[in-house]
Design a protein around this motif. Structure first.
Motif, PDB file in Angstrom:
ATOM      1  N   SER A  61       0.851  -1.199   0.000  1.00 27.67           N
ATOM      2  CA  SER A  61       0.000   0.000   0.000  1.00 27.67           C
ATOM      3  C   SER A  61       0.881   1.241   0.000  1.00 27.67           C
ATOM      4  CB  SER A  61      -0.890  -0.022   1.251  1.00 27.67           C
ATOM      5  OG  SER A  61      -1.300   1.291   1.601  1.00 27.67           O
ATOM      6  N   ASN A  62       0.418   2.295  -0.662  1.00 23.27           N
ATOM      7  CA  ASN A  62       1.169   3.559  -0.662  1.00 23.27           C
ATOM      8  C   ASN A  62       1.056   4.286   0.672  1.00 23.27           C
ATOM      9  OD1 ASN A  62       1.763   3.076  -3.289  1.00 23.27           O
ATOM     10  ND2 ASN A  62       0.481   4.707  -4.151  1.00 23.27           N
ATOM     11  N   PHE A  63       0.021   3.958   1.436  1.00 24.60           N
ATOM     12  CA  PHE A  63      -0.295   4.800   2.586  1.00 24.60           C
ATOM     13  C   PHE A  63      -0.255   4.097   3.942  1.00 24.60           C
ATOM     14  CE2 PHE A  63      -2.536   6.374  -1.199  1.00 24.60           C
ATOM     15  CZ  PHE A  63      -1.867   7.582  -1.338  1.00 24.60           C
ATOM     16  N   ALA A  64      -0.229   2.760   3.922  1.00 25.19           N
ATOM     17  CA  ALA A  64      -0.211   2.022   5.192  1.00 25.19           C
ATOM     18  C   ALA A  64       0.747   0.837   5.041  1.00 25.19           C
ATOM     19  CB  ALA A  64      -1.616   1.541   5.541  1.00 25.19           C
ATOM     20  N   ASP A  65       0.931   0.087   6.120  1.00 21.88           N
ATOM     21  CA  ASP A  65       1.861  -1.050   6.061  1.00 21.88           C
ATOM     22  C   ASP A  65       1.390  -2.104   5.071  1.00 21.88           C
ATOM     23  OD1 ASP A  65       3.535   0.046   8.007  1.00 21.88           O
ATOM     24  OD2 ASP A  65       2.311  -0.785   9.644  1.00 21.88           O
ATOM     25  N   ILE A  66       0.081  -2.205   4.911  1.00 25.98           N
ATOM     26  CA  ILE A  66      -0.483  -3.275   4.084  1.00 25.98           C
ATOM     27  C   ILE A  66      -1.865  -2.853   3.595  1.00 25.98           C
ATOM     28  CG2 ILE A  66      -1.225  -4.397   6.231  1.00 25.98           C
ATOM     29  CD1 ILE A  66      -0.992  -7.086   5.009  1.00 25.98           C
ATOM     30  N   GLY A  67      -2.227  -3.246   2.361  1.00 26.89           N
ATOM     31  CA  GLY A  67      -3.575  -3.003   1.864  1.00 26.89           C
ATOM     32  C   GLY A  67      -4.426  -4.225   2.159  1.00 26.89           C
ATOM     33  N   ASN A  68      -5.740  -4.077   2.162  1.00 26.76           N
ATOM     34  CA  ASN A  68      -6.549  -5.270   2.492  1.00 26.76           C
ATOM     35  C   ASN A  68      -7.000  -6.047   1.264  1.00 26.76           C
ATOM     36  OD1 ASN A  68      -8.759  -3.631   1.680  1.00 26.76           O
ATOM     37  ND2 ASN A  68     -10.122  -4.668   3.141  1.00 26.76           N
ATOM     38  N   ILE A  69      -6.617  -5.602   0.060  1.00 24.22           N
ATOM     39  CA  ILE A  69      -6.893  -6.419  -1.128  1.00 24.22           C
ATOM     40  C   ILE A  69      -5.666  -6.451  -2.039  1.00 24.22           C
ATOM     41  CG2 ILE A  69      -9.405  -6.146  -1.218  1.00 24.22           C
ATOM     42  CD1 ILE A  69      -8.949  -3.951  -3.355  1.00 24.22           C
ATOM     43  N   GLY A  70      -5.564  -7.523  -2.848  1.00 18.32           N
ATOM     44  CA  GLY A  70      -4.541  -7.603  -3.879  1.00 18.32           C
ATOM     45  C   GLY A  70      -5.173  -7.160  -5.192  1.00 18.32           C
TER      46      GLY A  70
END
Ligand code: BES
Ligand code: MN
Ligand code: ZN
Length: 487
Positions: free
Chosen positions: A421-430
Motif C-alpha cells: 500500500s502507498n499509505f499504510a503497512d499493508i492493503g486489504n486487497i490484492g
C-alpha cells in the motif's frame, strides 16, 4: 437420535429393516436372509426388473409375507464390488431420503453390505453413522408445517462391532447439524450477540470455560481492525473464546478460529443485490468451530482445544469504515481498507494476534473468505493454506479419513507484493489475480509465531439453488484433525 450396533439381522428388532441389493450377482448375507424369509421375493423383484437395484434406488416393501411382516426397505447398490466414497454417500443419502418421510421410529440398516474402496469396516461405520444422521437434518423453527417435516426416526441401528467408530460418526453428525442450524439461521436472528449467547450455552451445558470480549475490551486491546468492520452496524461485535480442557493442565492448546460475519453486505463497498441473502452464511467458519466444539465436548478426547470466533456484522452506514480508511491492527501494523467487502481478513487478523497469548500448538482458521476460491475449487474441495508442512500433512490425512475434502493452495512470497500500500503497512486487497491466495497472504502476515493453516470454505460451506442450505463442512475434517491430535 440414539445410535447403536447389532451383530446380525436375524437378531435385530426394529420398525424398519434396510437391506442392500446389488444389481447383479449374489445377495449380501443379510439381504439373502431376508430373501429367504420372503419366499425369494427380493430376487424375483430384481430379475423381473421391477426393482433393478441401481445405485441409490429404493423400494419399500410394507409387509413382505404373512410370517415376516416387518417392513423392509430395499436399497440398490448398482453393479461392481466396492463403492467409491461418492457412491457410498449417494446410497446413504438415498436411505435417509426414503426413511425421512416414513412413520418409523426404529430403523436398522444391514450396513455390513456396504463395502467402500480403501476403507476399513470401522471407517465405513463412522461415515455411515455420520452421513445418515446428516441426511435426517431439517431446518426447523420458521415454517408453520415444521412438525410434519421433522423426521420420526429416534433410533438408528447399524450392523457392525465398531463402538467407538459409531460414537465418532454420530457425534460428528450432531456437531455438523449444529453448524448447519447456525448457518441457516437468518441474519436478523443469528447476530454476533446470538453467537456469544451460544457460547454461554456451551459453558452451562458442557462446563467449558468461555470468555466474551466486548467492544470496550477489544478497544483496550487495540483490536481496531476487527472493530472497524462492525462500525457501520447497530449490532455490537464480539470476540468469543471457548476453552475445552481434556488434556494435561498447562499443555498448549490446538486453536480453531472461525470467521463470524453474521451478515456481509460488503459495507460501503456494497455488494450487488442478486443472491445477497446468501451472505447470512458468512459466519459458517464460526459455525464449524461451534459444531466442532460440540462434537469434541460429546466425545471428550484427551487434549486441550481452544475455539475462537470473530463475530461482526458488515453494514454500510454514516459511521461505517470507508474505502481508503487506515486502521491499526492489534499487532501494530496499519491496514489501508481499500475495499470494505474484504472484511473477513480484517476481523481474523486481530483474532490471530490475540491467539498468540495461548502459545498454541497449532492454529487453523476457517473462513468463507473469497469468491475467488469458489471459482478455483468449486464446491468439492475447501482451499487449504499453511505455513507449516507438518500441519498441512495432518490436515490432509484428516481430510482423507473424514472424506471432507481439502486442496492445498500456494503461499509463495511472490504473491505477497500485491498487498503493498502507498499509505499504510499493508492493503486489504490484492489485484484481480489469485484472490483466494492474496487473502491467505494477508492472514499469513499475522501468523508468524505459530504453525498455522487457513481453510477457505467459501465454496463448500453451503449449497445454493433449490437445495439451498448450510453443509456443516468442515466439522468432520476438524473433528478428525483434533481426534488424531489426542491419539
Ligand atoms: N464473504 C465474502 C466471500 C464470499 C463471496 C463467499 C461469495 C462466498 C461467496 C467476502 O467477505 C468477500 O466479499 N470477499 C471479496 C473480496 C474482494 C473484495 C477482494 C470477494 O471475494 O469478492
Ligand atoms: Mn465481504
Ligand atoms: Zn465476507
Amino acid at each position: 437420535m440414539n445410535t447403536a450396533l447389532f451383530d446380525r439381522v436375524s437378531n435385530v428388532q426394529a420398525d424398519l429393516l434396510v437391506v442392500f441389493v446389488p444389481s447383479e450377482g449374489v445377495l449380501p448375507e443379510s439381504t439373502a436372509w431376508v430373501d429367504g424369509n420372503a419366499d425369494g421375493q427380493l430376487l424375483q423383484l430384481r430379475e423381473s426388473g421391477v426393482f433393478k437395484a441401481g445405485l441409490g434406488q429404493t423400494l419399500l416393501l410394507p409387509s413382505v409375507t404373512q410370517d415376516f411382516s416387518q417392513p423392509v426397505l430395499l436399497v440398490g447398490l448398482g453393479k461392481g464390488e466396492a463403492l467409491s466414497d461418492m457412491q457410498a454417500r449417494k446410497v446413504v443419502a438415498a436411505v435417509a431420503g426414503a426413511v425421512k418421510g416414513l412413520p418409523f421410529a426404529e430403523v436398522a440398516l444391514a450396513s455390513s453390505a456396504l463395502q467402500v474402496k480403501n476403507r476399513t469396516a470401522s471407517e465405513v461405520t463412522a461415515l455411515v453413522a455420520q452421513w445418515l444422521n446428516e441426511g435426517f437434518y431439517n431446518f426447523l423453527g420458521f415454517k408453520q408445517d415444521d412438525a410434519e417435516k421433522a423426521t420420526k426416526v429416534t433410533t438408528l441401528l447399524l450392523e457392525g462391532s465398531e463402538e467407538s467408530a459409531l460414537k465418532i460418526g454420530a457425534a460428528t453428525a450432531s456437531g455438523s447439524a449444529f453448524a448447519r442450524q447456525l448457518g441457516n439461521l437468518p441474519g436478523n436472528v443469528c447476530t454476533p450477540s446470538y453467537l456469544a449467547s451460544k457460547a454461554q450455552h456451551f459453558e452451562e451445558e458442557y462446563g467449558i470455560e468461555v470468555e466474551l470480549l466486548d467492544e470496550t475490551k477489544m478497544d483496550e486491546l487495540g483490536m481496531h481492525c476487527l472493530l472497524s468492520v462492525g462500525r457501520g452496524s447497530d449490532q455490537p461485535s464480539y470476540l468469543i473464546v471457548m476453552h475445552y480442557r481434556g488434556g494435561e493442565e498447562g499443555d498448549a492448546p490446538h486453536v480453531l478460529l472461525g470467521k463470524g460475519i453474521t451478515f456481509d453486505t460488503g459495507g460501503i463497498s456494497l455488494k450487488p443485490g442478486a443472491k445477497m441473502d446468501e451472505m447470512k452464511y458468512d459466519m459458517c467458519g464460526a459455525a464449524s468451530v461451534f459444531g466442532t466444539m460440540k462434537t469434541i465436548c460429546e466425545l471428550k478426547p484427551k487434549l486441550n482445544f481452544t475455539a475462537v470466533v470473530a463475530a461482526a456484522e458488515n453494514m454500510p452506514s454514516g459511521r461505517a469504515t470507508k474505502p481508503g480508511d487506515i486502521v491499526k491492527t492489534m499487532s501494530g501494523k496499519t491496514v489501508e481498507v481499500l475495499n470494505t467487502d474484504a472484511e473477513g481478513r480484517l476481523v481474523l487478523c486481530d483474532a490471530l494476534t490475540y491467539i498468540e497469548r495461548f502459545q498454541p500448538k497449532s492454529v487453523v482458521d476457517i473462513a468463507t473468505l473469497t469468491g475467488a476460491c469458489v471459482v478455483a475449487l468449486g464446491s468439492v474441495n475447501s482451499g487449504m493454506y499453511a505455513n507449516n508442512d507438518d500441519l498441512a500433512a495432518d490436515l490432509k490425512a484428516a481430510s482423507q479419513t473424514s472424506g471432507d475434502k481439502i486442496w492445498q493452495m500456494p503461499l509463495d512470497e511472490e504473491y505477497q507484493q500485491q498487498l503493498d500500500s502507498n499509505f499504510a503497512d499493508i492493503g486489504n486487497i490484492g489485484g484481480p489475480e489469485a484472490g483466494s491466495v492474496t487473502a491467505a497472504c494477508f492472514l499469513s502476515r499475522f501468523t508468524q509465531s505459530y504453525p498455522w493453516a487457513h481453510l477457505d470454505i467459501a465454496g463448500t460451506a453451503w449449497t445454493g439453488g433449490a437445495a439451498k442450505g448450510a453443509s456443516g463442512r468442515p466439522v468432520a475434517l476438524l473433528t478428525r484433525y483434533l481426534l488424531d491430535k489426542a491419539n
